[in-house]
Scaffold this active site. Structure first.
Site, PDB file in Angstrom:
ATOM      1  N   LYS A 251       7.511   5.004   0.919  1.00 56.28           N
ATOM      2  CA  LYS A 251       6.538   4.912   0.459  1.00 56.28           C
ATOM      3  C   LYS A 251       5.218   5.164   1.303  1.00 56.28           C
ATOM      4  O   LYS A 251       5.114   4.361   2.275  1.00 56.28           O
ATOM      5  CB  LYS A 251       6.104   3.753  -0.546  1.00 56.28           C
ATOM      6  CG  LYS A 251       5.016   3.436  -1.262  1.00 56.28           C
ATOM      7  CD  LYS A 251       4.853   2.016  -1.959  1.00 56.28           C
ATOM      8  CE  LYS A 251       3.552   1.869  -2.784  1.00 56.28           C
ATOM      9  NZ  LYS A 251       3.492   0.525  -3.289  1.00 56.28           N
ATOM     10  N   ASP A 256      -3.994   1.313  -1.215  1.00 59.01           N
ATOM     11  CA  ASP A 256      -3.698   0.784  -2.795  1.00 59.01           C
ATOM     12  C   ASP A 256      -4.752  -0.016  -3.109  1.00 59.01           C
ATOM     13  O   ASP A 256      -4.665  -1.127  -2.869  1.00 59.01           O
ATOM     14  CB  ASP A 256      -2.568   0.178  -2.764  1.00 59.01           C
ATOM     15  CG  ASP A 256      -2.269   0.088  -4.213  1.00 59.01           C
ATOM     16  OD1 ASP A 256      -2.823   0.382  -5.102  1.00 59.01           O
ATOM     17  OD2 ASP A 256      -1.099  -0.904  -4.581  1.00 59.01           O
ATOM     18  N   LYS A 263      -7.371  -3.775  -8.000  1.00 53.85           N
ATOM     19  CA  LYS A 263      -7.170  -5.009  -7.540  1.00 53.85           C
ATOM     20  C   LYS A 263      -8.234  -5.878  -7.470  1.00 53.85           C
ATOM     21  O   LYS A 263      -9.496  -5.573  -7.276  1.00 53.85           O
ATOM     22  CB  LYS A 263      -6.517  -4.846  -6.181  1.00 53.85           C
ATOM     23  CG  LYS A 263      -5.024  -4.409  -6.504  1.00 53.85           C
ATOM     24  CD  LYS A 263      -4.322  -4.327  -5.073  1.00 53.85           C
ATOM     25  CE  LYS A 263      -2.879  -3.464  -5.083  1.00 53.85           C
ATOM     26  NZ  LYS A 263      -1.855  -4.343  -5.765  1.00 53.85           N
ATOM     27  N   ASP A 274      -0.065  -0.453   2.702  1.00 56.59           N
ATOM     28  CA  ASP A 274       0.866   0.088   1.386  1.00 56.59           C
ATOM     29  C   ASP A 274       1.705   1.368   2.102  1.00 56.59           C
ATOM     30  O   ASP A 274       2.501   1.855   1.323  1.00 56.59           O
ATOM     31  CB  ASP A 274       0.101   0.145   0.401  1.00 56.59           C
ATOM     32  CG  ASP A 274       0.901  -0.110  -0.781  1.00 56.59           C
ATOM     33  OD1 ASP A 274       2.010  -0.668  -0.774  1.00 56.59           O
ATOM     34  OD2 ASP A 274       0.555   0.388  -2.043  1.00 56.59           O
ATOM     35  N   ASP A 333      -1.876   0.442 -10.995  1.00 59.08           N
ATOM     36  CA  ASP A 333      -1.459  -0.358  -9.817  1.00 59.08           C
ATOM     37  C   ASP A 333       0.019  -0.124  -9.612  1.00 59.08           C
ATOM     38  O   ASP A 333       0.346  -0.585  -8.377  1.00 59.08           O
ATOM     39  CB  ASP A 333      -2.065  -1.578  -9.721  1.00 59.08           C
ATOM     40  CG  ASP A 333      -2.282  -2.480  -8.423  1.00 59.08           C
ATOM     41  OD1 ASP A 333      -2.043  -1.623  -7.269  1.00 59.08           O
ATOM     42  OD2 ASP A 333      -2.050  -3.683  -8.470  1.00 59.08           O
ATOM     43  N   GLU A 335       1.805   1.982  -8.637  1.00 60.37           N
ATOM     44  CA  GLU A 335       1.657   3.482  -7.988  1.00 60.37           C
ATOM     45  C   GLU A 335       2.867   3.812  -7.298  1.00 60.37           C
ATOM     46  O   GLU A 335       3.317   4.899  -7.308  1.00 60.37           O
ATOM     47  CB  GLU A 335       0.631   3.857  -7.629  1.00 60.37           C
ATOM     48  CG  GLU A 335       0.231   3.326  -5.985  1.00 60.37           C
ATOM     49  CD  GLU A 335       0.409   2.137  -5.831  1.00 60.37           C
ATOM     50  OE1 GLU A 335       0.205   1.235  -6.575  1.00 60.37           O
ATOM     51  OE2 GLU A 335       0.739   1.705  -4.542  1.00 60.37           O
ATOM     52  N   ARG A 337       6.347   3.411  -7.388  1.00 58.48           N
ATOM     53  CA  ARG A 337       7.198   3.948  -7.906  1.00 58.48           C
ATOM     54  C   ARG A 337       7.239   5.163  -8.699  1.00 58.48           C
ATOM     55  O   ARG A 337       7.817   6.059  -8.735  1.00 58.48           O
ATOM     56  CB  ARG A 337       7.726   2.993  -9.314  1.00 58.48           C
ATOM     57  CG  ARG A 337       6.623   2.790 -10.127  1.00 58.48           C
ATOM     58  CD  ARG A 337       6.802   1.662 -11.074  1.00 58.48           C
ATOM     59  NE  ARG A 337       6.277   0.384 -10.378  1.00 58.48           N
ATOM     60  CZ  ARG A 337       6.804  -0.947 -10.880  1.00 58.48           C
ATOM     61  NH1 ARG A 337       7.243  -1.079 -12.369  1.00 58.48           N
ATOM     62  NH2 ARG A 337       6.189  -2.076 -10.418  1.00 58.48           N
TER      63      ARG A 337
HETATM   64  N1  BES Z   1       1.597  -2.063  -3.201  1.00 58.45           N
HETATM   65  C1  BES Z   1       1.457  -3.058  -4.271  1.00 58.45           C
HETATM   66  C2  BES Z   1       2.760  -4.179  -3.965  1.00 58.45           C
HETATM   67  C3  BES Z   1       2.266  -5.303  -3.167  1.00 58.45           C
HETATM   68  C4  BES Z   1       1.314  -6.380  -3.679  1.00 58.45           C
HETATM   69  C5  BES Z   1       2.637  -5.352  -1.844  1.00 58.45           C
HETATM   70  C6  BES Z   1       0.996  -7.360  -2.740  1.00 58.45           C
HETATM   71  C7  BES Z   1       2.353  -6.598  -1.024  1.00 58.45           C
HETATM   72  C8  BES Z   1       1.376  -7.415  -1.363  1.00 58.45           C
HETATM   73  C9  BES Z   1       2.256  -2.210  -5.504  1.00 58.45           C
HETATM   74  O1  BES Z   1       1.608  -1.089  -5.505  1.00 58.45           O
HETATM   75  C10 BES Z   1       1.635  -3.023  -6.829  1.00 58.45           C
HETATM   76  O2  BES Z   1       0.378  -3.225  -6.930  1.00 58.45           O
HETATM   77  N2  BES Z   1       2.544  -3.627  -7.530  1.00 58.45           N
HETATM   78  C11 BES Z   1       1.991  -4.418  -8.352  1.00 58.45           C
HETATM   79  C12 BES Z   1       2.875  -3.855  -9.798  1.00 58.45           C
HETATM   80  C13 BES Z   1       2.333  -4.613 -11.017  1.00 58.45           C
HETATM   81  C14 BES Z   1       1.299  -3.546 -11.639  1.00 58.45           C
HETATM   82  C15 BES Z   1       3.519  -4.118 -12.129  1.00 58.45           C
HETATM   83  C16 BES Z   1       2.182  -5.724  -8.080  1.00 58.45           C
HETATM   84  O3  BES Z   1       3.054  -6.138  -7.846  1.00 58.45           O
HETATM   85  O4  BES Z   1       1.301  -6.734  -8.648  1.00 58.45           O
HETATM   86 ZN    ZN Z   2       1.202  -0.009  -3.935  1.00 59.67          ZN
HETATM   87 MN    MN Z   3      -0.410  -0.790  -6.255  1.00 63.77          MN
END
Ligand code: BES
Ligand code: ZN
Ligand code: MN
Length: 482
Positions: A251, A256, A263, A274, A333, A335, A337
Site C-alpha cells: 500500500k 491519508d 480524519k 500510510d 477513508d 482507501e 483496500r
Molecule cells: N491508513 C488508515 C489506517 C490506520 C489508521 C493506520 C490509524 C494506522 C493508524 C486507513 O486508510 C483507514 O483510514 N482506515 C479506516 C477504515 C475505516 C474507515 C473502515 C480506519 O481504520 O479507521
Molecule cells: Zn490509509
Molecule cells: Mn484511510
C-alpha cells in the site's frame, strides 16, 4: 555502517581492537584463563553482574584488553528475546560516547535468529534520520565487528541479516520522509534507482496507463489530489522464467487525510506513514539486490495521495474495479483496500505461486494487536506455515487472524457488488474480507502493519517492519542446493 563477521572465542574477543566491546554473556558462562574471562569471573564472583537478561557492567580501559571500553551484557539463555534485551540496553548505555568501532561478541555460539536480532537491534539503536534536517547528525558507528565462535556456519545467515538491515533502513528512510518529500513520483524514482542493480527491472505507469487498464478503484482514490499517481512494478529475476514468482503488493498512500470522510486533526501527520507497505517492498528489493538469491519476486506499489477536494471521490460513489466488480465507496477513508484491490487483480497476470499484500490498513488492527505483532490473514495453509516460520526466524512477528465468511456480511449493499466498509466491529477482518474477493486466482496472504510499521509519541519513527519477515519468507523459497 559496516558489519564484519569474525571467528572469535571469548579469549580472542578480549584482544579485539575497538572503541567498545559489547561482550554478550549467557547464563552458562564459564571462567577460563585469559584476561577477559578472568575479569568476568571476578565481576561475577563479586556479585557485580546479575544473571538477568539486560544486566550490564561498564568497564573503562580494562587492563590487557584491546578495547577502550568493555560492556558486559547478560543475555540469559541466549535466545532472541534476551539478546534483544541485552543489546538494546547496552546500545542505550554507549550511545552518548559516540563510538566509531564496536565489537559485538557472543561467548556462546548463537543460532541464526539470535545473530539476526543482535544485528537488527544494533542498527535500530544507531539509526539517525537525516533527509530533511539542515544540520543532520551523522551516525557515529562506522564498523560493527561481530565475533562468534561458529562463524563458518553463520556466514550465510550473517549475509542475510546484513542485507535485511540495508532493506530495513531503506524502508525506514522512505517511511520517515514527510509526504512532500515522499510523493508517488519520489517513490517511483526510488524504485527505478533499485533497478540499477543486476536482475532488477522497474516499470512505472501513470494515470493514462492506469485508466486504460481500468483500475477504477485506484483512480477513485487518486482523483482528489493534484499529485500524480504512480503504479510501480518491480521485478527481481534470479530464477528461470518458468519459476512462478512471489508477488508483494505494498500500500503506497503517501498521505491519508481520509479524503471527504476526513480524519480528525490530532496526529494526522502520522498518515505520512500510510506508505509503509510500499516502503517495505522497496526494502525487500534492496536486500534482494545485495543477496542475489535464485528466486523470482514481483513488487507492485499503487501509490497516490488520499485528499479531499472538488474532484475527490464522494461517499456513496460507485466505481468499477479492474476485476469488474463494482464498489460502493461508503467511506473515503477506507482507501487502502481500494488501491490494493486493483493491484491484487493486476497480480494475476504473473501467475504467481503466492501473493502477499502489506498495508497500514486499519486502526482496528492496532487495537487488536498493538505494535508487537502484525496481523496476518490467509486461507492458504502452506503460505501461512511459511510466513509463521519467517515471523519466528526474523523475530519480525505476526499473528494469524480469521477470515470466516460471516465477517463479510457487513460489506453487502444494494448499490454495488460490494461496499468498501462494514461496521466498526472486527474492522481489520472485514477489511481483509474485502481484499479476499480479489484474490481467487492464487494463494494469498495479507499483512496489516498499521500497528507495527511505526512508533508514535516521543520515539516517533518508522520501524522498517515487516522487511525482515518478508525477506525471510522469500528466501525460504530458494530450492536447497542438491
Ligand atoms: N491508513 C488508515 C489506517 C490506520 C489508521 C493506520 C490509524 C494506522 C493508524 C486507513 O486508510 C483507514 O483510514 N482506515 C479506516 C477504515 C475505516 C474507515 C473502515 C480506519 O481504520 O479507521
Ligand atoms: Zn490509509
Ligand atoms: Mn484511510
Amino acid at each position: 555502517m559496516n558489519f564484519e563477521l569474525l571467528n572469535l572465542d571469548a579469549a580472542q574477543a578480549g584482544h579485539e581492537k575497538c572503541d567498545v566491546l559489547l561482550m554478550l554473556l549467557a547464563s552458562t558462562f564459564k571462567a577460563a584463563r585469559n584476561p577477559l574471562a578472568t575479569l568476568i569471573g571476578k565481576a561475577l564472583k563479586a556479585g557485580d553482574l546479575a544473571d538477568k537478561p539486560g544486566s550490564l557492567l561498564d568497564i573503562y580501559r580494562p587492563a590487557d584488553l584491546g578495547c577502550a571500553r568493555l560492556v558486559l551484557v547478560r543475555v540469559g539463555d541466549g535466545k532472541c528475546a534476551n539478546v534483544r534485551k541485552g543489546v538494546s540496553a547496552a546500545m542505550a548505555l554507549i550511545k552518548a560516547a559516540k563510538p566509531k568501532q564496536v565489537a559485538l561478541c557472543f561467548d556462546q555460539a548463537p543460532d541464526s535468529a539470535s545473530l539476526h536480532v543482535a544485528l537488527t537491534t544494533v542498527a535500530e539503536a544507531s539509526y539517525v534520520y537525516a533527509s530533511t534536517l539542515s544540520k543532520a547528525e551523522a551516525r557515529t558507528i562506522a564498523l560493527v565487528k561481530v565475533g562468534v565462535p561458529n562463524s563458518t556456519e553463520l556466514a550465510t545467515p550473517f549475509a542475510q541479516s546484513v542485507a535485511a538491515v540495508r532493506g530495513i533502513e531503506l524502508a525506514k528512510e522512505w517511511a520517515n520522509r514527510p509526504a512532500n518529500h515522499a510523493t508517488p513520483s519520489h517513490l517511483a524514482r526510488a524504485a527505478q534507482a533499485l533497478a540499477k542493480s543486476p536482475r532488477i527491472k522497474c516499470e512505472v505507469m501513470g494515470r493514462k496507463e492506469v485508466e486504460k487498464l481500468g483500475m477504477g478503484a485506484f483512480l477513485a482514490v487518486a482523483q482528489g489530489s493534484a499529485e500524480p499517481l504512480k503504479f510501480i512494478e518491480l521485478h527481481y529475476r534470479g530464477a528461470p522464467k518458468s519459476t512462478p514468482p512471489v508477488v508483494l503488493v505494498g500500500k503506497g498512500i503517501t498521505f491519508d487525510s481520509g479524503g471527504i470522510s476526513i480524519k480528525p486533526a490530532a496526529e494526522m501527520d502520522e498518515m505520512k506513514y500510510d506508505m509503509c507497505g510500499a516502503a517495505s517492498v522497496l526494502g525487500v528489493f534492496k536486500a534482494l539486490a545485495e543477496l542475489q538469491p535464485e528466486i523470482n519476486v514481483v513488487g507492485l506499489i499503487p501509490a497516490c495521495e488520499n485528499l479531499p477536494g472538488s474532484r475527490a471521490v464522494k461517499p456513496g460513489d460507485v466505481v468499477t474495479s479492474l476485476s469488474g466488480q463494482t464498489i460502493e465507496i461508503l467511506n473515503t477513508d477506507a482507501e487502502g483496500r481500494l488501491v490494493l484491490c486493483d493491484a491484487l487483480t493486476y497480480a494475476e497476470r504473473f501467475k504467481p505461486q503466492a501473493v502477499l499484500d502489506i498495508a497500514t490498513l486499519t486502526g482496528a488492527c492496532v487495537i487488536a494487536l498493538g505494535g508487537v505483532r502484525s496481523g496476518f490473514f490467509s486461507g492458504d495453509a502452506a503460505l501461512s506455515a511459511a510466513v509463521a516460520q519467517a515471523s519466528e526466524s526474523s523475530q519480525d512477528l505476526c499473528w494469524p487472524m480469521p477470515l470466516d465468511d460471516d465477517y463479510a456480511e457487513g460489506l453487502k449493499t444494494s448499490f454495488a457488488d460490494v461496499a468498501n466498509v462494514a461496521g466498526r466491529p472486527g474492522g481489520a477482518i472485514t477489511a481483509a474480507k474485502f481484499l479476499q474477493r480479489f484474490t481467487s486466482k492464487y494463494p494469498w496472504g495479507h499483512l496489516d502493519i498499521a500497528g507495527s510499521a511505526w512508533k508514535s509519541g516521543t520515539a516517533k519513527g518508522a520501524t522498517g517492519r515487516p522487511v525482515g519477515l518478508l525477506l525471510h519468507y522469500v528466501l525460504s523459497l530458494q530450492t536447497p542446493a542438491a
